[in-house]
Scaffold this active site. Structure first.
Site, PDB file in Angstrom:
ATOM      1  N   ARG A  66       0.804  -1.113   0.005  1.00 37.19           N
ATOM      2  CA  ARG A  66       0.021   0.121   0.186  1.00 37.19           C
ATOM      3  C   ARG A  66       0.737   1.188  -0.165  1.00 37.19           C
ATOM      4  O   ARG A  66       0.233   2.449   0.035  1.00 37.19           O
ATOM      5  CB  ARG A  66      -0.935  -0.106   1.251  1.00 37.19           C
ATOM      6  CG  ARG A  66      -1.794  -1.067   1.261  1.00 37.19           C
ATOM      7  CD  ARG A  66      -2.915  -0.979   0.038  1.00 37.19           C
ATOM      8  NE  ARG A  66      -3.970  -1.875  -0.054  1.00 37.19           N
ATOM      9  CZ  ARG A  66      -4.207  -2.787  -1.005  1.00 37.19           C
ATOM     10  NH1 ARG A  66      -3.767  -2.571  -1.944  1.00 37.19           N
ATOM     11  NH2 ARG A  66      -5.363  -3.616  -0.644  1.00 37.19           N
ATOM     12  N   ASN A  96      -0.305  -1.727  -7.369  1.00 34.19           N
ATOM     13  CA  ASN A  96      -1.449  -0.864  -7.296  1.00 34.19           C
ATOM     14  C   ASN A  96      -1.432   0.198  -6.350  1.00 34.19           C
ATOM     15  O   ASN A  96      -2.200  -0.015  -5.298  1.00 34.19           O
ATOM     16  CB  ASN A  96      -2.818  -1.631  -7.681  1.00 34.19           C
ATOM     17  CG  ASN A  96      -2.947  -2.590  -6.716  1.00 34.19           C
ATOM     18  OD1 ASN A  96      -1.903  -3.291  -6.137  1.00 34.19           O
ATOM     19  ND2 ASN A  96      -3.987  -3.168  -6.456  1.00 34.19           N
ATOM     20  N   HIS A 181      -3.289 -10.446 -13.943  1.00 34.72           N
ATOM     21  CA  HIS A 181      -4.510 -10.410 -13.147  1.00 34.72           C
ATOM     22  C   HIS A 181      -5.722 -10.873 -14.056  1.00 34.72           C
ATOM     23  O   HIS A 181      -6.111  -9.907 -14.923  1.00 34.72           O
ATOM     24  CB  HIS A 181      -4.806  -9.261 -12.470  1.00 34.72           C
ATOM     25  CG  HIS A 181      -6.182  -8.983 -11.930  1.00 34.72           C
ATOM     26  ND1 HIS A 181      -6.506  -9.050 -10.503  1.00 34.72           N
ATOM     27  CD2 HIS A 181      -7.509  -8.787 -12.451  1.00 34.72           C
ATOM     28  CE1 HIS A 181      -7.813  -8.601 -10.288  1.00 34.72           C
ATOM     29  NE2 HIS A 181      -8.319  -8.657 -11.627  1.00 34.72           N
ATOM     30  N   HIS A 234      -3.583 -15.514  -8.517  1.00 31.39           N
ATOM     31  CA  HIS A 234      -4.564 -15.732  -7.517  1.00 31.39           C
ATOM     32  C   HIS A 234      -5.959 -16.476  -8.591  1.00 31.39           C
ATOM     33  O   HIS A 234      -7.064 -16.073  -8.363  1.00 31.39           O
ATOM     34  CB  HIS A 234      -5.023 -14.395  -7.296  1.00 31.39           C
ATOM     35  CG  HIS A 234      -5.581 -13.186  -7.938  1.00 31.39           C
ATOM     36  ND1 HIS A 234      -6.045 -13.445  -9.217  1.00 31.39           N
ATOM     37  CD2 HIS A 234      -4.855 -12.091  -7.753  1.00 31.39           C
ATOM     38  CE1 HIS A 234      -6.349 -12.049  -9.293  1.00 31.39           C
ATOM     39  NE2 HIS A 234      -5.515 -11.345  -8.720  1.00 31.39           N
ATOM     40  N   ASN A 282     -11.266 -10.209  -4.892  1.00 32.19           N
ATOM     41  CA  ASN A 282     -11.294 -10.285  -6.334  1.00 32.19           C
ATOM     42  C   ASN A 282     -10.165 -11.069  -6.411  1.00 32.19           C
ATOM     43  O   ASN A 282      -8.999 -10.705  -6.578  1.00 32.19           O
ATOM     44  CB  ASN A 282     -11.446  -8.870  -6.880  1.00 32.19           C
ATOM     45  CG  ASN A 282     -11.470  -9.241  -8.359  1.00 32.19           C
ATOM     46  OD1 ASN A 282     -12.095 -10.221  -9.011  1.00 32.19           O
ATOM     47  ND2 ASN A 282     -11.446  -8.033  -9.057  1.00 32.19           N
ATOM     48  N   ASP A 309      -1.822 -12.919  -1.594  1.00 32.98           N
ATOM     49  CA  ASP A 309      -2.593 -11.749  -2.037  1.00 32.98           C
ATOM     50  C   ASP A 309      -2.952 -10.761  -0.918  1.00 32.98           C
ATOM     51  O   ASP A 309      -4.222 -10.323  -0.910  1.00 32.98           O
ATOM     52  CB  ASP A 309      -3.800 -12.167  -2.888  1.00 32.98           C
ATOM     53  CG  ASP A 309      -4.644 -11.098  -3.782  1.00 32.98           C
ATOM     54  OD1 ASP A 309      -3.884  -9.847  -3.728  1.00 32.98           O
ATOM     55  OD2 ASP A 309      -5.581 -11.177  -4.352  1.00 32.98           O
ATOM     56  N   HIS A 313      -6.785  -2.965   3.974  1.00 26.32           N
ATOM     57  CA  HIS A 313      -8.009  -1.996   4.087  1.00 26.32           C
ATOM     58  C   HIS A 313      -8.258  -1.442   5.295  1.00 26.32           C
ATOM     59  O   HIS A 313      -8.127  -2.337   6.040  1.00 26.32           O
ATOM     60  CB  HIS A 313      -8.971  -2.180   3.194  1.00 26.32           C
ATOM     61  CG  HIS A 313      -8.706  -3.042   1.713  1.00 26.32           C
ATOM     62  ND1 HIS A 313      -8.524  -1.878   0.630  1.00 26.32           N
ATOM     63  CD2 HIS A 313      -8.952  -4.124   1.130  1.00 26.32           C
ATOM     64  CE1 HIS A 313      -8.467  -2.499  -0.403  1.00 26.32           C
ATOM     65  NE2 HIS A 313      -8.612  -3.814  -0.320  1.00 26.32           N
ATOM     66  N   PHE A 327     -12.570  -4.744  -2.237  1.00 28.54           N
ATOM     67  CA  PHE A 327     -11.982  -6.156  -2.451  1.00 28.54           C
ATOM     68  C   PHE A 327     -10.815  -6.464  -1.584  1.00 28.54           C
ATOM     69  O   PHE A 327      -9.903  -5.410  -1.523  1.00 28.54           O
ATOM     70  CB  PHE A 327     -11.822  -6.522  -3.789  1.00 28.54           C
ATOM     71  CG  PHE A 327     -13.189  -6.589  -4.844  1.00 28.54           C
ATOM     72  CD1 PHE A 327     -13.929  -7.646  -4.686  1.00 28.54           C
ATOM     73  CD2 PHE A 327     -13.524  -5.531  -5.653  1.00 28.54           C
ATOM     74  CE1 PHE A 327     -15.142  -7.757  -5.472  1.00 28.54           C
ATOM     75  CE2 PHE A 327     -14.701  -5.394  -6.437  1.00 28.54           C
ATOM     76  CZ  PHE A 327     -15.398  -6.746  -6.370  1.00 28.54           C
ATOM     77  N   GLY A 328     -10.492  -7.601  -1.091  1.00 29.85           N
ATOM     78  CA  GLY A 328      -9.240  -8.147  -0.247  1.00 29.85           C
ATOM     79  C   GLY A 328      -9.330  -8.393   0.899  1.00 29.85           C
ATOM     80  O   GLY A 328      -9.940  -7.740   1.798  1.00 29.85           O
TER      81      GLY A 328
END
Length: 432
Positions: A66, A96, A181, A234, A282, A309, A313, A327-328
């Site tokens: 992150r 990302n 992905h 994934h 996801n 993965d 968050h 997601f996640g």
């Protein structure tokens, strides 16, 4: 590091296929010896490892740390501490972020900061395209000069086939790998969970499994003839793995590999009805039949490695309604116990075979020398108690976020100590 003897431990080394009870002597940041028979005597630092395992540090090739831009969910330090606490000594840092990891200007200071922390090693996985927009390729060569061997637009597929082909050709020049992905946005758009009973019961749009398998098929065809290395990440559907398996031949014109996650192996699509948004990820969790099929494919060697993965968050982003929540889930500290539990009990795999999926195999994919227990090798080791039962809610998590459906569940097997040149972690606390 003082001379330390790990006595009466079960030595599990996938690199040499060793599974034996013995003794490991550490000295000056290296493995001095690993022997069976009588234990050496006369050492001030002795750890009795009776009933415990020692194995090389794990390599998790799919981790979201992150930074930059997501400090509310994770920092380099909190994420790398979570990695070490989970027995992971090398992580593939996904791109990302905000801004995305698409240039040396963004990546280089992060690598310096991570090195200064002295925790788990960072293996950078920068973007395939500038800004993860799928239009313009990054400077692969400049990023490779900083140590990048893998590239991904993770969170999004590389929808531009010409760009994906270019990425595979250019990274082939240094034996790099493109981590894709797979997702057809035209099928997944607006979906929150697997298309089926759980999504219907919770009143949200579903994501059909064809959104994954359709894009796996697309990517495999686009990659054909490029000479590059394509890795599908994934995977949640047995058909996706079967498609990858079908092109594993010298005649295919490229090299295809894949991974799956512990949560796709252990949980099914009914989970969100009990765990809510903590079980939203996801690709989504799939049916029980698909979960069983995925476990069987891992057990027979069709999946190259298992990766967490890890996707932290903030609580605010997970407290939203199911359709809007992020997601996640976090996964660094549950990677090992969840993988071991499902793959030994349901897949019939040996602990050594599971550890290979978590260390030797991902290391090779990322271009690292696989960690090993041998004389003069760096002390890159994990001491593990396979019988310790606990819940993360009781012992605590080192990640800054706690968005995992495993938080209150009983886990079996806990990391006791981790060395990476020096002792980093022991019995729930960091040494430094």
């Amino acid at each position: 590091m003082p001379r330390t003897l790990l006595r009466n431990v079960r030595i599990l080394d996938p690199a040499s296929a060793t599974d034996a009870v013995g003794h490991v002597l550490l000295e000056d940041g290296h493995i001095h010896s690993a022997t069976t028979g009588e234990a050496p005597t006369g050492f001030a630092e002795v750890i009795d490892g009776s009933g415990q395992w020692v194995f090389p540090g794990l390599v998790d090739m799919h981790v979201h740390l992150r930074q930059p831009g997501g400090d509310d969910a994770e920092t380099l330090e909190s994420g790398l501490r979570a990695a070490v606490a989970g027995g992971v000594t090398a992580v593939g840092m996904m791109p990302n972020t905000e801004p995305p990891l698409d240039s040396a200007v963004v990546l280089e200071p992060l690598l310096r900061s991570a090195e200064a922390l002295g925790l788990a090693k960072i293996c950078p996985v920068p973007c395939v395209s500038v800004g993860r927009q799928g239009r313009e390729p990054v400077d692969f060569e400049a990023l490779h000069a900083l140590g990048a061997m893998a590239f991904s637009d993770d969170g999004s597929p590389v929808w531009n086939g010409a760009l994906l082909q270019e990425a595979l050709r250019r990274t082939a020049s240094f034996n790099g790998i493109v981590v894709e992905h797979p997702e057809l946005a035209s099928l997944s758009a607006g979906g929150a969970l697997d298309k089926g009973p759980a999504a219907e019961a919770l009143g949200v749009a579903g994501i059909p499994w064809q959104a994954e398998t359709g894009d796996v098929a697309r990517c495999l065809e686009v990659a054909r003839g490029t000479g590059g290395r394509l890795h599908l990440t994934h995977l949640s559907c047995p058909r996706s793995v079967a498609l990858v398996d079908a092109v594993r031949s010298p005649e295919s014109g490229f090299r295809a590999t894949c991974d799956t996650t512990p949560h796709h192996l252990a949980l099914n699509s009914s989970e969100p009805k009990a765990a809510g948004t903590l079980a939203k990820m996801n690709p989504p969790l799939r049916s029980e039949d698909m979960r069983h099929g995925l476990v069987r494919q891992v057990a027979r060697g069709s999946v190259d490695c298992v990766a967490s993965d890890h996707a932290p968050h903030s609580a605010d982003r997970k407290r939203l309604p199911m359709a809007e929540a992020a997601f996640g889930i976090t996964g660094l500290e549950t990677l090992l116990p969840v993988s071991l539990a499902v793959l030994t009990a349901e897949g019939g795999m040996s602990p050594l075979a599971v550890l290979s999926l978590l260390s030797t195999a991902p290391a090779r994919l990322l271009g690292l020398e696989p960690p090993a227990i041998r004389e003069s090798a760096p002390a890159n080791l994990v001491l593990f108690d396979p019988d310790r039962e606990y819940a993360l809610a009781e012992v605590g998590s080192f990640s800054k976020s706690m968005n995992t459906p495993f938080m209150d569940r009983t886990l079996k097997g806990r990391v006791r100590a981790v060395w990476r040149g020096r002792l980093l972690y022991m019995d729930g606390s960091f040494v430094c």
